[in-house]
Design a protein around this motif. Structure first.
Motif, PDB file in Angstrom:
ATOM      1  N   THR A  80     -10.068  -3.400  11.176  1.00 42.95           N
ATOM      2  CA  THR A  80     -10.339  -2.060  11.698  1.00 42.95           C
ATOM      3  C   THR A  80      -9.088  -1.207  11.710  1.00 42.95           C
ATOM      4  O   THR A  80      -9.101  -0.042  11.286  1.00 42.95           O
ATOM      5  CB  THR A  80     -10.928  -2.159  13.122  1.00 42.95           C
ATOM      6  N   PHE A  81      -7.980  -1.762  12.174  1.00 41.54           N
ATOM      7  CA  PHE A  81      -6.720  -1.015  12.146  1.00 41.54           C
ATOM      8  C   PHE A  81      -6.332  -0.663  10.707  1.00 41.54           C
ATOM      9  O   PHE A  81      -5.895   0.461  10.419  1.00 41.54           O
ATOM     10  CB  PHE A  81      -5.604  -1.840  12.801  1.00 41.54           C
ATOM     11  N   ALA A 121       5.938  -4.619   2.403  1.00 35.66           N
ATOM     12  CA  ALA A 121       4.981  -4.842   3.489  1.00 35.66           C
ATOM     13  C   ALA A 121       4.234  -6.165   3.312  1.00 35.66           C
ATOM     14  O   ALA A 121       3.929  -6.855   4.288  1.00 35.66           O
ATOM     15  CB  ALA A 121       3.995  -3.684   3.565  1.00 35.66           C
ATOM     16  N   LEU A 122       3.937  -6.529   2.066  1.00 32.25           N
ATOM     17  CA  LEU A 122       3.275  -7.808   1.813  1.00 32.25           C
ATOM     18  C   LEU A 122       4.179  -8.980   2.199  1.00 32.25           C
ATOM     19  O   LEU A 122       3.704 -10.011   2.686  1.00 32.25           O
ATOM     20  CB  LEU A 122       2.871  -7.917   0.337  1.00 32.25           C
ATOM     21  N   ILE A 123       5.478  -8.824   1.964  1.00 37.09           N
ATOM     22  CA  ILE A 123       6.411  -9.867   2.403  1.00 37.09           C
ATOM     23  C   ILE A 123       6.362 -10.002   3.928  1.00 37.09           C
ATOM     24  O   ILE A 123       6.335 -11.109   4.481  1.00 37.09           O
ATOM     25  CB  ILE A 123       7.844  -9.540   1.934  1.00 37.09           C
ATOM     26  N   GLY A 124       6.331  -8.858   4.619  1.00 37.78           N
ATOM     27  CA  GLY A 124       6.217  -8.890   6.071  1.00 37.78           C
ATOM     28  C   GLY A 124       4.923  -9.542   6.523  1.00 37.78           C
ATOM     29  O   GLY A 124       4.905 -10.318   7.490  1.00 37.78           O
ATOM     30  N   LEU A 125       3.822  -9.251   5.807  1.00 41.32           N
ATOM     31  CA  LEU A 125       2.532  -9.845   6.154  1.00 41.32           C
ATOM     32  C   LEU A 125       2.564 -11.358   5.973  1.00 41.32           C
ATOM     33  O   LEU A 125       1.960 -12.105   6.755  1.00 41.32           O
ATOM     34  CB  LEU A 125       1.433  -9.233   5.278  1.00 41.32           C
ATOM     35  N   ALA A 137       1.872  -5.233   9.867  1.00 41.23           N
ATOM     36  CA  ALA A 137       2.137  -5.502   8.456  1.00 41.23           C
ATOM     37  C   ALA A 137       0.964  -5.078   7.583  1.00 41.23           C
ATOM     38  O   ALA A 137       1.146  -4.468   6.524  1.00 41.23           O
ATOM     39  CB  ALA A 137       2.439  -6.989   8.258  1.00 41.23           C
ATOM     40  N   TRP A 138      -0.267  -5.369   8.039  1.00 43.75           N
ATOM     41  CA  TRP A 138      -1.443  -5.000   7.248  1.00 43.75           C
ATOM     42  C   TRP A 138      -1.612  -3.476   7.191  1.00 43.75           C
ATOM     43  O   TRP A 138      -1.984  -2.932   6.152  1.00 43.75           O
ATOM     44  CB  TRP A 138      -2.676  -5.660   7.831  1.00 43.75           C
ATOM     45  N   SER A 144       1.021   2.002   2.264  1.00 44.22           N
ATOM     46  CA  SER A 144       1.882   2.033   1.085  1.00 44.22           C
ATOM     47  C   SER A 144       1.085   2.045  -0.214  1.00 44.22           C
ATOM     48  O   SER A 144       1.306   2.891  -1.090  1.00 44.22           O
ATOM     49  CB  SER A 144       2.823   0.826   1.104  1.00 44.22           C
ATOM     50  N   PHE A 145       0.155   1.118  -0.354  1.00 48.52           N
ATOM     51  CA  PHE A 145      -0.575   1.052  -1.623  1.00 48.52           C
ATOM     52  C   PHE A 145      -1.596   2.172  -1.763  1.00 48.52           C
ATOM     53  O   PHE A 145      -1.954   2.548  -2.886  1.00 48.52           O
ATOM     54  CB  PHE A 145      -1.215  -0.325  -1.791  1.00 48.52           C
ATOM     55  N   ASN A 146      -2.059   2.737  -0.657  1.00 43.39           N
ATOM     56  CA  ASN A 146      -2.897   3.933  -0.771  1.00 43.39           C
ATOM     57  C   ASN A 146      -2.072   5.142  -1.185  1.00 43.39           C
ATOM     58  O   ASN A 146      -2.588   6.059  -1.831  1.00 43.39           O
ATOM     59  CB  ASN A 146      -3.631   4.187   0.544  1.00 43.39           C
ATOM     60  N   PHE A 147      -0.794   5.164  -0.818  1.00 44.56           N
ATOM     61  CA  PHE A 147       0.088   6.230  -1.285  1.00 44.56           C
ATOM     62  C   PHE A 147       0.348   6.109  -2.788  1.00 44.56           C
ATOM     63  O   PHE A 147       0.694   7.102  -3.438  1.00 44.56           O
ATOM     64  CB  PHE A 147       1.411   6.213  -0.512  1.00 44.56           C
ATOM     65  N   ALA A 148       0.220   4.923  -3.335  1.00 47.81           N
ATOM     66  CA  ALA A 148       0.310   4.756  -4.781  1.00 47.81           C
ATOM     67  C   ALA A 148      -1.023   5.034  -5.462  1.00 47.81           C
ATOM     68  O   ALA A 148      -1.083   5.635  -6.539  1.00 47.81           O
ATOM     69  CB  ALA A 148       0.774   3.335  -5.116  1.00 47.81           C
TER      70      ALA A 148
END
Length: 430
Positions: A80-81, A121-125, A137-138, A144-148
């Protein structure tokens, strides 16, 4: 959704330069082959993440960290977040991209920056050790990937002539579905080494998206005149106005409902296989098989639908029929709750969803409200793609916790039928 090309609040809008496909009509004759060839890997690299992480890697991570009893509730909370982050990120990224001035163009800086931040961020996840860090992290992965992804989505209306958008959309659909299914297969292969999967996914996305930008340089946007940004106007873009832009509204609604119906079931298949079908730990081994069966149906319909849609000059019949096919497929496990039922569902749903993806992107590109804000408008439209994939585990979790697994399938089918019906009112596209 209102367009930023309007003039709310009495603010004087500054006229933007028309997009490249309008300023150079001679360039419309043929879409560059390199662009056609490289858009699929670029889309694949992002879809690989959406296919691998929410429904499998994150689900496994939650299951391992919080146990069987809490897994459904915790995954629903984390999802949800992430969904709300994705909902905000796409249109914000699109609006910023539309207004970006750089010698590399409007889209490239955000595609590269988004992939770099997403990889980190994936590394953090991968190393998130508690619920708070897992959520943070999620959320960062989503943003990030939505900004791409939002600027990448604007490539079609920016640079692809209408006459071949069905074919281009089919290539996009192939990249997206191969990524989604490939992500599921990769995730199942790395089920015992989740951090390695996150590192691989992040690194691959960074490399492929950077290569896409290098191989397909856009013209400089340093001299582009853009509209004044009005906060109230931008806030209005989150509302799809059926009065001002009815075709955009119905196309958006059709996409939102079809994707939601599909991913309510498909996005939750790990837990379905474990608990509803009764495979337990053996469910992981079946994920690649289900993915390959789905891929078979997908390939056949996607390759045929895009070109046939261009040839016939029609989009709506393909979108309508594919929605009904998806609905039929999703209902199968409710009457055949077995591995066989899941495999039949996968093949038929792949066929229907492949056809839908191949044509729907072309239809959407032809009903955008403004030629001055492609990325922002597509960022809003892509909420109808991103939200179902990310929110489906939360919605499915709520259904499972309240009514059990059996209700997932008729709910998914009913939503997909509504998605098919919603394309009928679109008037400007046949």
């Amino acid at each position: 959704m209102t367009s930023s090309s309007g003039n709310p609040g009495g603010t004087t809008a500054i006229t933007t330069a028309p997009p490249s496909h309008q300023t150079a009509p001679e360039a419309e004759a043929k879409t560059p082959r390199r662009l056609m060839a490289s858009i699929a890997p670029a889309t694949f690299s992002i879809s690989l993440i959406w296919g691998a992480v929410p429904s499998i890697l994150l689900a496994l991570q939650v299951q391992q960290a919080f146990g069987e009893d809490a897994k459904v509730a915790v995954l629903a909370l984390v999802s949800t977040f992430g969904a709300f982050a994705a909902m905000i990120a796409q249109p914000v990224a699109g609006a910023l991209s539309d207004r970006t001035r750089s010698r590399f163009g409007k889209r490239a800086p955000w595609i590269v920056l988004g992939s770099l931040c997403g990889g980190l961020a994936l590394i953090g996840l991968a190393f998130a050790s508690n619920l708070v860090f897992l959520i943070l992290a999620w959320v960062m992965v989503q943003i990030s990937f939505n900004f791409a992804q939002a600027p990448l989505s604007a490539i079609m209306p920016d640079r692809v002539p209408r006459a071949v958008r069905g074919t281009f959309a089919a290539i996009l659909g192939l990249g997206s579905m191969f990524g989604s299914l490939g992500g599921q297969i990769l995730a199942s292969s790395f089920s015992k080494n989740i951090p390695a999967a996150y590192l691989l996914l992040g690194g691959f996305a960074i490399i492929i998206l950077t290569l896409f930008v290098v191989l397909n340089p856009d013209r400089s946007s340093t001299d582009t005149v853009v509209e004044t940004f009005v906060v109230r106007s931008f806030a209005h873009t989150f509302w799809v106005s059926p009065v001002k832009h009815p075709d955009f509204f119905w196309a958006f609604t059709s996409r939102l409902l079809t994707y939601t119906g599909y991913f309510v079931v498909v996005g939750y298949k790990l837990y379905i296989l474990q608990d509803y079908i009764g495979l337990g730990k053996d469910a992981i081994a079946l994920i690649p098989v289900v993915g390959l069966v789905s891929l078979g149906g997908l390939l056949f319909s996607t390759l045929a639908a895009g070109k046939l849609s261009d040839h016939l000059g029609r989009r709506k019949p393909f979108v309508f029929v594919s929605g009904l096919v998806v609905a039929t497929a999703l209902f199968i496990p409710s009457v055949l709750p077995s591995v066989t039922g899941m495999l039949i569902m996968a093949g038929l749903a792949g066929f229907g969803f492949g056809c839908f993806q191949a044509v729907d992107a072309a239809l959407i590109s032809e009903v955008l409200p403004s030629d001055r804000s492609f990325a922002k408008d597509l960022g809003v439209v892509n909420m109808a793609v991103t939200l179902p994939q990310i929110l489906a585990p939360a919605f499915a979790g709520l259904i499972v916790l309240t009514f059990g697994y059996a209700l997932l399938f008729p709910v998914g089918a009913a939503i997909s039928i509504l998605g098919a019906i919603s394309v009928i009112p679109v008037q400007s596209v046949k």
